[in-house]
Design an enzyme around this catalytic site. Structure first.
Site, mmCIF file in Angstrom:
data_model
loop_
_atom_site.group_PDB
_atom_site.id
_atom_site.type_symbol
_atom_site.label_atom_id
_atom_site.label_comp_id
_atom_site.label_asym_id
_atom_site.label_seq_id
_atom_site.Cartn_x
_atom_site.Cartn_y
_atom_site.Cartn_z
ATOM 1 N N LYS A 187 0.877 -1.178 0.000
ATOM 2 C CA LYS A 187 0.000 0.000 0.000
ATOM 3 C C LYS A 187 0.908 1.219 0.000
ATOM 4 O O LYS A 187 1.429 1.632 1.024
ATOM 5 C CB LYS A 187 -0.868 -0.027 1.264
ATOM 6 N N GLY A 225 -4.288 1.557 4.571
ATOM 7 C CA GLY A 225 -3.092 1.152 5.318
ATOM 8 C C GLY A 225 -3.484 0.610 6.677
ATOM 9 O O GLY A 225 -2.956 -0.405 7.154
ATOM 10 N N GLU A 263 9.928 1.455 10.309
ATOM 11 C CA GLU A 263 11.001 2.408 9.986
ATOM 12 C C GLU A 263 10.378 3.784 10.068
ATOM 13 O O GLU A 263 9.529 4.128 9.248
ATOM 14 C CB GLU A 263 11.517 2.184 8.558
ATOM 15 N N CYS A 297 14.523 10.462 5.883
ATOM 16 C CA CYS A 297 14.422 10.235 7.330
ATOM 17 C C CYS A 297 15.801 10.183 7.980
ATOM 18 O O CYS A 297 15.949 10.522 9.145
ATOM 19 C CB CYS A 297 13.669 8.952 7.583
ATOM 20 N N GLU A 396 10.854 16.472 13.673
ATOM 21 C CA GLU A 396 11.248 16.239 12.285
ATOM 22 C C GLU A 396 10.542 17.260 11.389
ATOM 23 O O GLU A 396 9.320 17.369 11.400
ATOM 24 C CB GLU A 396 10.840 14.820 11.895
HETATM 25 P P1 NAD Z 1 2.896 8.917 6.862
HETATM 26 O O1 NAD Z 1 3.166 8.238 8.147
HETATM 27 O O2 NAD Z 1 1.915 10.006 6.816
HETATM 28 O O3 NAD Z 1 2.396 7.862 5.759
HETATM 29 C C1 NAD Z 1 3.145 6.709 5.452
HETATM 30 C C2 NAD Z 1 2.197 5.667 4.879
HETATM 31 O O4 NAD Z 1 1.280 5.278 5.904
HETATM 32 C C3 NAD Z 1 1.353 6.133 3.701
HETATM 33 O O5 NAD Z 1 1.261 5.063 2.772
HETATM 34 C C4 NAD Z 1 -0.008 6.381 4.342
HETATM 35 O O6 NAD Z 1 -1.094 6.240 3.434
HETATM 36 C C5 NAD Z 1 -0.058 5.300 5.392
HETATM 37 N N1 NAD Z 1 -0.956 5.536 6.520
HETATM 38 C C6 NAD Z 1 -1.456 6.711 6.968
HETATM 39 N N2 NAD Z 1 -2.223 6.507 8.063
HETATM 40 C C7 NAD Z 1 -2.167 5.187 8.330
HETATM 41 C C8 NAD Z 1 -2.702 4.373 9.365
HETATM 42 N N3 NAD Z 1 -3.443 4.873 10.356
HETATM 43 N N4 NAD Z 1 -2.419 3.058 9.347
HETATM 44 C C9 NAD Z 1 -1.635 2.528 8.388
HETATM 45 N N5 NAD Z 1 -1.116 3.253 7.379
HETATM 46 C C10 NAD Z 1 -1.360 4.565 7.357
HETATM 47 O O7 NAD Z 1 4.325 9.374 6.339
HETATM 48 P P2 NAD Z 1 4.650 10.201 5.020
HETATM 49 O O8 NAD Z 1 4.240 11.606 5.244
HETATM 50 O O9 NAD Z 1 4.153 9.484 3.816
HETATM 51 O O10 NAD Z 1 6.255 10.086 5.009
HETATM 52 C C11 NAD Z 1 7.097 10.929 5.738
HETATM 53 C C12 NAD Z 1 7.539 10.264 7.031
HETATM 54 O O11 NAD Z 1 8.119 8.990 6.769
HETATM 55 C C13 NAD Z 1 8.602 11.040 7.761
HETATM 56 O O12 NAD Z 1 8.287 11.098 9.139
HETATM 57 C C14 NAD Z 1 9.868 10.230 7.551
HETATM 58 O O13 NAD Z 1 10.842 10.370 8.515
HETATM 59 C C15 NAD Z 1 9.336 8.852 7.503
HETATM 60 N N6 NAD Z 1 10.255 7.983 6.789
HETATM 61 C C16 NAD Z 1 10.984 7.069 7.487
HETATM 62 C C17 NAD Z 1 11.886 6.266 6.841
HETATM 63 C C18 NAD Z 1 12.705 5.255 7.589
HETATM 64 O O14 NAD Z 1 13.173 4.314 6.983
HETATM 65 N N7 NAD Z 1 12.884 5.376 8.875
HETATM 66 C C19 NAD Z 1 12.043 6.360 5.466
HETATM 67 C C20 NAD Z 1 11.300 7.304 4.782
HETATM 68 C C21 NAD Z 1 10.391 8.098 5.458
#
Ligand code: NAD
Length: 492
Positions: A187, A225, A263, A297, A396
């Site tokens: 997803k 998700g 992650e 990240c 962040e």
């Molecule tokens: P997000 O948490 O908003 O969304 C990530 C994913 O989760 C999307 O596919 C979203 O549709 C889904 N999602 C949203 N609500 C959900 C729920 N309640 N249950 C399950 N899935 C759900 O993050 P974003 O804005 O897409 O990405 C940015 C963030 O990701 C930053 O905080 C960044 O640090 C983090 N990030 C971490 C890593 C790592 O490896 N540690 C890598 C890349 C990004």
């Protein structure tokens, strides 16, 4: 070779490239121009239900020997790598357009590296010695027995991914999960659906991956998700995204006691010690903070500098950031492209206002570039005049924003680096390699760069301490996340 342009408005469910059952679509934008690139299928709960059912069935019925034949799986992963490489020009253009990824990064972690790493993971699975480990004979409870430890696929994997490095993160989950013999429902983030649609299209039309083994479900609805995190038919949820969403995933997964791999976010420290090559370290810190507009990240976003060298470091870092600027991601010289969306730019601008309210000043940047009236651009920004208690030093931001914090020696630098809810990455610079190693060991974080060394690679485990996550992606550790462990005893 198929033409990707005609396949990007489809999801992949049970081997079929399909529209949403409701017929709904949603738009994907070019963040550098704000133009609509096209549409993706907007799946609903019924579509997700069908994808989970397909993945469950494919796993439980061992479709075409998927869960048991590692040679077949490795062959499919190499096919996927080769097919993606044969589409590399299209995928590169698509990644620059949809993700706003600077062109130079597409030859690295934004595209070429994770595709190449599918070959690494295929080799790893085929040569893995842990599939069947002989523990030898023993006489527990007086019964002469021969003991074995088997590693088996964990089952159905729900993979939920963000938008910032979509190919890297999609493939770092799909690759090892498939290599392990799992089946997958991916997803992706709604901001970058086409990266995943392209993967779906290539997997369905140019590989022998059996129906149901890989399902890709794009949707504008985050609730899909959440469905993956709570559905009892899913054995493991592998999530990359924000820490706030990671907490929700873990809570939702607790009801069915599924395994959780997270992650999450970071606020990593770039530590300059007082004997370091100040100019080289300061410009590297500035360059890193600007890369992909800070939307990584693991990017180091706190610059910890010796108090006595503060002003000269700020001068070098500010000059570097100003020179890099924010530019067209298509240009091979661009380091800092656009942010992904208006929403993300709003969020970064809120933090820039907060920095001033907290008493900070901008040594460079602080707003939108004057020469760009389209696209979600923010100038590379260096914040000074704050300490580690400021919210801009703790939270962040996910933009090209670096906060400078003075330290009073090695112990103080380590204390400040560790005074964070996160522990994802970090860097240390010193003329004395032993001194740098000592600091690197004391920072509680999943990766550390010493004097500019690069830790990223398909064979290197990546992940976080503390609120940055649970588990490791990539490398042997990342592969083993997708395995279960079974002990078997026979009469000796
Ligand atoms: P997000 O948490 O908003 O969304 C990530 C994913 O989760 C999307 O596919 C979203 O549709 C889904 N999602 C949203 N609500 C959900 C729920 N309640 N249950 C399950 N899935 C759900 O993050 P974003 O804005 O897409 O990405 C940015 C963030 O990701 C930053 O905080 C960044 O640090 C983090 N990030 C971490 C890593 C790592 O490896 N540690 C890598 C890349 C990004």
């Amino acid at each position: 070779m198929s033409d990707l342009r005609h396949g990007l408005d489809r999801n992949l469910i049970d081997g079929n490239l399909v529209a949403s059952s409701s017929g709904a679509t949603f738009e994907t934008l070019n963040p550098a121009t704000e133009d609509v690139l096209g549409v993706a299928a907007d799946a609903n709960a019924a579509d997700m239900d069908a994808a989970i059912a397909a993945a469950r069935r494919a796993f439980d019925e061992d479709v075409e020997g998927w869960t048991t034949d590692v040679g077949f799986r490795a062959r499919c992963l190499r096919q996927l790598r080769d097919a993606m490489q044969s589409h590399s020009d299209e995928l590169r253009d698509l990644t620059i357009a949809e993700v706003g990824a600077p062109r130079f990064l597409t030859t690295l972690a934004q595209l070429d590296s994770p595709v190449e790493d599918l070959g690494y993971i295929a080799d790893l699975a085929e040569n893995y010695e842990g599939w069947k480990q002989d523990l030898g004979a023993a006489t527990p409870a007086g019964v002469p027995s021969h003991r074995w430890v088997l590693r088996e696929p964990a089952g159905v994997v729900g993979a939920v991914t963000p938008w910032n490095f979509p190919h890297q993160i999609n493939l770092a989950k799909v690759g090892p999960a498939l290599a392990a013999g799992c089946t997958v429902v991916l997803k992706p983030a709604p901001d970058t659906p086409w990266a995943a649609s392209a993967l779906a299209h290539i997997a369905a039309t140019e590989t022998d991956i059996p129906p149901g083994v890989l399902n890709v479900v794009n949707s504008s609805d985050h609730a899909l998700g959440a469905m993956l995190s709570s559905d009892p038919r899913v054995d493991l949820v592998s999530f990359t995204g924000s820490t706030a969403t990671g907490r929700k995933v873990m809570a939702a997964a607790s009801e069915s006691l599924k395994r959780v791999f997270l992650e999450l976010g970071g606020k990593s420290a770039f530590i300059i010690l007082d004997d370091a090559d100040i100019a080289a370290a300061a410009s590297l810190a500035a360059f890193t903070a600007c890369t992909h507009a800070g939307q990584g990240c693991a990017i180091t976003t706190r610059l910890l500098v010796p108090r006595a060298r503060h002003d000269e470091i700020v001068e070098v870092a500010a000059a570097t950031m100003a020179a890099l600027g924010a530019g067209d991601p298509n240009d091979p010289g661009t380091i800092c492209g656009p942010l992904i969306s208006a929403r993300q730019r709003d969020r970064v601008e809120d933090y820039l206002r907060l920095a001033i309210e907290e008493g900070g000043t901008f040594a460079t940047g602080g707003g939108r570039p004057a020469d760009r009236d389209h696209g979600f651009f923010i100038e590379p920004t260096l914040i000074t005049g704050l300490d580690n208690s400021a919210r801009v030093a703790r939270e962040e931001i996910f933009g090209p924003v670096l906060t400078v914090i003075a330290h009073d020696g090695d112990d103080d630098a380590v204390r400040i680096a560790n005074d964070s809810p996160y522990g994802l990455s970090g860097a240390v610079h010193s003329a004395d390699i032993d001194r740098a190693w000592t600091v690197a060991r004391r920072v509680r974080t999943g990766t550390m760069s010493v004097n500019g060394g690069v830790w990223y690679g398909g064979d290197v485990p990546f992940g976080g301490y503390k609120a940055s996550g649970i588990g490791r992606e990539m490398g042997v550790a990342g592969f083993e996340e997708y395995l279960e462990t079974k002990a078997v005893a026979t009469p000796a």
